[in-house]
Motif scaffolding. Structure first.
Motif, PDB file in Angstrom:
ATOM      1  N   THR A 175      21.088  86.678  26.033  1.00  0.00           N
ATOM      2  CA  THR A 175      19.638  86.776  26.447  1.00  0.00           C
ATOM      3  C   THR A 175      18.777  87.568  25.717  1.00  0.00           C
ATOM      4  N   THR A 176      19.240  88.639  25.273  1.00  0.00           N
ATOM      5  CA  THR A 176      18.647  89.475  24.172  1.00  0.00           C
ATOM      6  C   THR A 176      18.539  88.746  22.858  1.00  0.00           C
ATOM      7  N   ALA A 177      19.817  88.071  22.462  1.00  0.00           N
ATOM      8  CA  ALA A 177      19.679  87.263  21.015  1.00  0.00           C
ATOM      9  C   ALA A 177      18.750  86.158  21.379  1.00  0.00           C
ATOM     10  N   GLY A 178      18.878  85.448  22.466  1.00  0.00           N
ATOM     11  CA  GLY A 178      17.849  84.292  22.403  1.00  0.00           C
ATOM     12  C   GLY A 178      16.445  84.754  22.520  1.00  0.00           C
ATOM     13  N   LEU A 179      16.288  86.126  23.241  1.00  0.00           N
ATOM     14  CA  LEU A 179      14.870  86.522  23.167  1.00  0.00           C
ATOM     15  C   LEU A 179      14.040  86.722  21.753  1.00  0.00           C
ATOM     16  N   GLY A 191      15.490  78.637  23.218  1.00  0.00           N
ATOM     17  CA  GLY A 191      16.335  79.288  24.142  1.00  0.00           C
ATOM     18  C   GLY A 191      17.550  78.362  24.480  1.00  0.00           C
ATOM     19  N   ALA A 192      17.184  77.137  24.617  1.00  0.00           N
ATOM     20  CA  ALA A 192      18.463  75.929  25.135  1.00  0.00           C
ATOM     21  C   ALA A 192      19.201  75.897  23.928  1.00  0.00           C
ATOM     22  N   LEU A 193      18.816  76.048  22.812  1.00  0.00           N
ATOM     23  CA  LEU A 193      19.567  75.799  21.458  1.00  0.00           C
ATOM     24  C   LEU A 193      20.560  76.822  21.331  1.00  0.00           C
ATOM     25  N   VAL A 194      19.979  78.186  21.557  1.00  0.00           N
ATOM     26  CA  VAL A 194      20.849  79.393  21.452  1.00  0.00           C
ATOM     27  C   VAL A 194      21.982  79.430  22.619  1.00  0.00           C
ATOM     28  N   LEU A 246      20.769  96.380  24.036  1.00  0.00           N
ATOM     29  CA  LEU A 246      21.995  95.519  23.364  1.00  0.00           C
ATOM     30  C   LEU A 246      22.721  96.496  22.395  1.00  0.00           C
ATOM     31  N   VAL A 247      22.350  97.410  21.926  1.00  0.00           N
ATOM     32  CA  VAL A 247      23.264  98.155  20.994  1.00  0.00           C
ATOM     33  C   VAL A 247      23.912  99.134  21.931  1.00  0.00           C
ATOM     34  N   ILE A 276      14.710  90.758  12.152  1.00  0.00           N
ATOM     35  CA  ILE A 276      15.108  89.664  13.022  1.00  0.00           C
ATOM     36  C   ILE A 276      16.640  89.195  12.864  1.00  0.00           C
ATOM     37  N   GLY A 277      16.945  89.120  11.424  1.00  0.00           N
ATOM     38  CA  GLY A 277      18.289  88.578  11.254  1.00  0.00           C
ATOM     39  C   GLY A 277      19.559  89.608  11.654  1.00  0.00           C
ATOM     40  N   SER A 278      19.014  90.783  11.762  1.00  0.00           N
ATOM     41  CA  SER A 278      20.284  91.809  11.984  1.00  0.00           C
ATOM     42  C   SER A 278      20.218  91.695  13.576  1.00  0.00           C
ATOM     43  N   ALA A 279      19.001  91.651  14.390  1.00  0.00           N
ATOM     44  CA  ALA A 279      19.047  91.624  15.908  1.00  0.00           C
ATOM     45  C   ALA A 279      19.980  90.281  16.347  1.00  0.00           C
ATOM     46  N   VAL A 280      19.881  89.108  15.558  1.00  0.00           N
ATOM     47  CA  VAL A 280      20.437  88.125  16.251  1.00  0.00           C
ATOM     48  C   VAL A 280      21.896  88.228  15.707  1.00  0.00           C
ATOM     49  N   VAL A 281      22.281  88.721  14.613  1.00  0.00           N
ATOM     50  CA  VAL A 281      23.775  88.893  14.284  1.00  0.00           C
ATOM     51  C   VAL A 281      24.532  90.013  15.149  1.00  0.00           C
TER      52      VAL A 281
END
Length: 537
Positions: free
Chosen positions: A468-472, A299-302, A502-503, A443-448
């Motif tokens: 926060t959602t992307a980090g989650l 989470g800290a890296l995100v 998120l969406v 997973i990739g789509s959610a992060v993007v």
């Protein structure tokens, strides 16, 4: 007081809603008092229990059906507060709420469906049957940016269920209960996404979710302190004082608080979170879960990546002092990792061969498990073993089941021959190449989508939620690599709800403030027209 700016129809609607809420609360109180009186008078316990269950359930369904977004609130609240499994050695009250247990197991009612599943089904009905749901909700089914990846993953889930049931390539027997235990969390994820994306349509719908997140996790932080005190009073040295998946929620809390400060979220919300921060930080340290600090590091890296991209100057001011503080902390606690404050150092030391007997035993057991995962993937990597089929033990693993000598009941991890702790590669082992590709596509789509949403939003409050959602999502993958993260109902329900939110965030965003244009002087206007004339000639 009622807002005087409301029109008369709106005032009547608000009054009617409050009247219904008051009658609902009165009905619940009356049913509870009637059941308690029946028990006090010595009437058979089944009668008041049935009365309370039927009446309370009917009232609850009516309340949720009248305003379906409350279903999302209930799901988020129970995901954060109610434990799915008992905490060994402790007995907090939240472990006795049978939200994730089947009715047959919790109340001896011959129905193999849990309250969580009933609530999800009710929400899906409210979404798919809009004429019977709340009239003010926008008509039509909302898909959102992640609907395609979700449906692709759902297809892979169905294939895994069919593969396990048919057992074409399986070498072990099929167990229906194990199949549902393996695949239900994925179904919950998709259902929660559909509910949140269709029911959270205004900022007024979003606000309770955020406050449930903050206050629910604040409650778990103070409950963790109580669990720690109970552990000390009983003279125990427990493996953990919270549920395993709670550490993921704590990390999301820390990330959200940091994002609110960077993007200037609501001051009141930040103050409440700061009051809850010490309790959550202490509980996260005292629970002694190594995976907690790897999740927190992810989470800290995100957060650092987002800060570098959007607030580069602030990043350059924060990063050097943070590195210095971490270095000093590591030097001080490197040789004292087993007290409460040194738990993060214990987690990282164990990755370089500096582990105590407990951590070495856990690591050795996971090495054996990973060897079996690798060999099973080699055997059926294309199709997967399917849900409900045991994986083959090419290397012997310690048995995780035990029999209570007093009751004769089996305790421990019942599905340990079906589900592995490394639940990321477990997806490949059970769902094959199709499931593994669908999982990483989601997973990739959610992060993007999360990153793009953070960059495009104007409202800092909504940007903090998107980050926060992307980090989650990232922290969920890290957590699942070291633990049973993808099979926990709590984490997947919360993740599905947050992805659904998120969406919707771009539609809830406020437009940027217009840049004021100074009034033009006659000389400036004359100069402008002269320039236009020169350009045309």
């Amino acid at each position: 007081m009622m807002d005087s700016s409301l029109s008369y129809p709106a005032r009547d609607y608000v009054r009617r809603q409050r009247r219904i809420d008051a009658l609902t609360a009165a009905a619940i109180v009356l049913v509870t008092l009637a059941s308690a009186s029946a028990l006090a008078l010595g009437i058979s316990p089944l009668i008041p229990l049935a009365l309370l269950t039927v009446a309370g359930g009917s009232v609850a369904i009516g309340v949720l059906w009248r305003r379906p977004v409350r279903i999302v609130y209930l799901l988020v609240l129970c995901a954060l507060v109610v434990e799915q499994y008992p905490i060994v050695g402790l007995d907090p009250v939240t472990t006795h709420i049978p939200f994730y247990q089947t009715l047959s197991g919790a109340f001896r009612i011959p129905v193999s469906v849990s309250p969580a599943e009933l609530i999800l089904l009710l929400g899906i009905a409210a979404v798919l049957l809009p004429p019977l749901a709340r009239k003010r909700r926008p008509s039509g089914f909302y898909r959102g940016a992640l609907f395609g990846p979700m449906m692709f993953f759902l297809l892979a889930i169905v294939v895994a269920f069919l593969n396990g049931f048919l057992g074409v390539f399986a070498s072990s027997g099929y167990w229906q209960n194990a199949a549902w235990a393996e695949g239900r969390s994925f179904v919950y994820l998709i259902a929660a996404y559909v509910l949140a994306s269709n029911l959270v349509v205004t900022r007024e719908d979003l606000t309770p979710i955020v406050w449930i997140l903050v206050l629910g996790l604040g409650f778990k932080g103070f409950q963790g302190i109580q669990n720690y005190v109970s552990e000390q009073q009983l003279g125990l040295h427990l493996e953990a004082i919270t549920a395993h998946e709670d550490v993921l929620f704590y990390a999301a809390f820390f990330l959200f608080l940091a994002a609110l400060f960077v993007y200037r979220g609501p001051r009141r919300l930040r103050k409440v979170m700061l009051w809850c921060l010490p309790a959550l930080a202490f509980t996260d340290l005292a629970t002694s879960r190594r995976i907690a600090f790897f999740v927190l590091g992810a989470g800290a890296l995100v957060f650092a990546a987002a800060l570098f991209k959007s607030r580069k100057r602030l990043f350059m001011r924060i990063a050097p002092p943070a590195v210095v503080l971490l270095t000093v902390y590591a030097v001080i606690f490197w040789n004292h990792p087993y007290n409460t404050v040194g738990q993060p150092i214990r987690a990282f030391r164990s990755q370089f061969g500096f582990a105590d007997a407990r951590d070495q035993s856990s690591d050795q057991w996971r090495v054996l498990e990973n060897q079996n995962i690798t060999l099973n993937i080699r055997q059926a990597g294309l199709t997967g073993l399917g849900f409900g089929r045991q994986y083959t033990f090419y290397v012997a693993e310690p048995n995780l089941l035990a029999v209570d000598p007093t009751t004769g009941q089996t305790t421990g991890f019942v599905y340990w021959t079906y589900i592995t702790h490394d639940s990321v590669f477990w997806v490949w082992m059970k769902m094959g190449v199709l499931g593994f590709v669908a999982f990483w596509y989601l997973i990739g789509s959610a992060v993007v989508v999360g990153i793009i949403t953070v960059r495009r939003l104007n409202d800092g409050y909504l940007r903090a939620i998107a980050l926060t959602t992307a980090g989650l999502v990232v922290m969920q993958v890290v957590f699942s690599y070291g633990d049973l993260g993808l099979t926990y109902s709590r984490t997947m329900i919360l993740l599905g709800c947050m992805l659904g939110v998120l969406v919707r965030l771009p539609e809830l965003d406020t437009p940027p403030e217009p840049v004021p244009v100074p009034a033009s002087t006659p000389r400036a206007v004359e100069r402008t027209w002269s320039q236009v004339g020169a350009s045309t000639t």
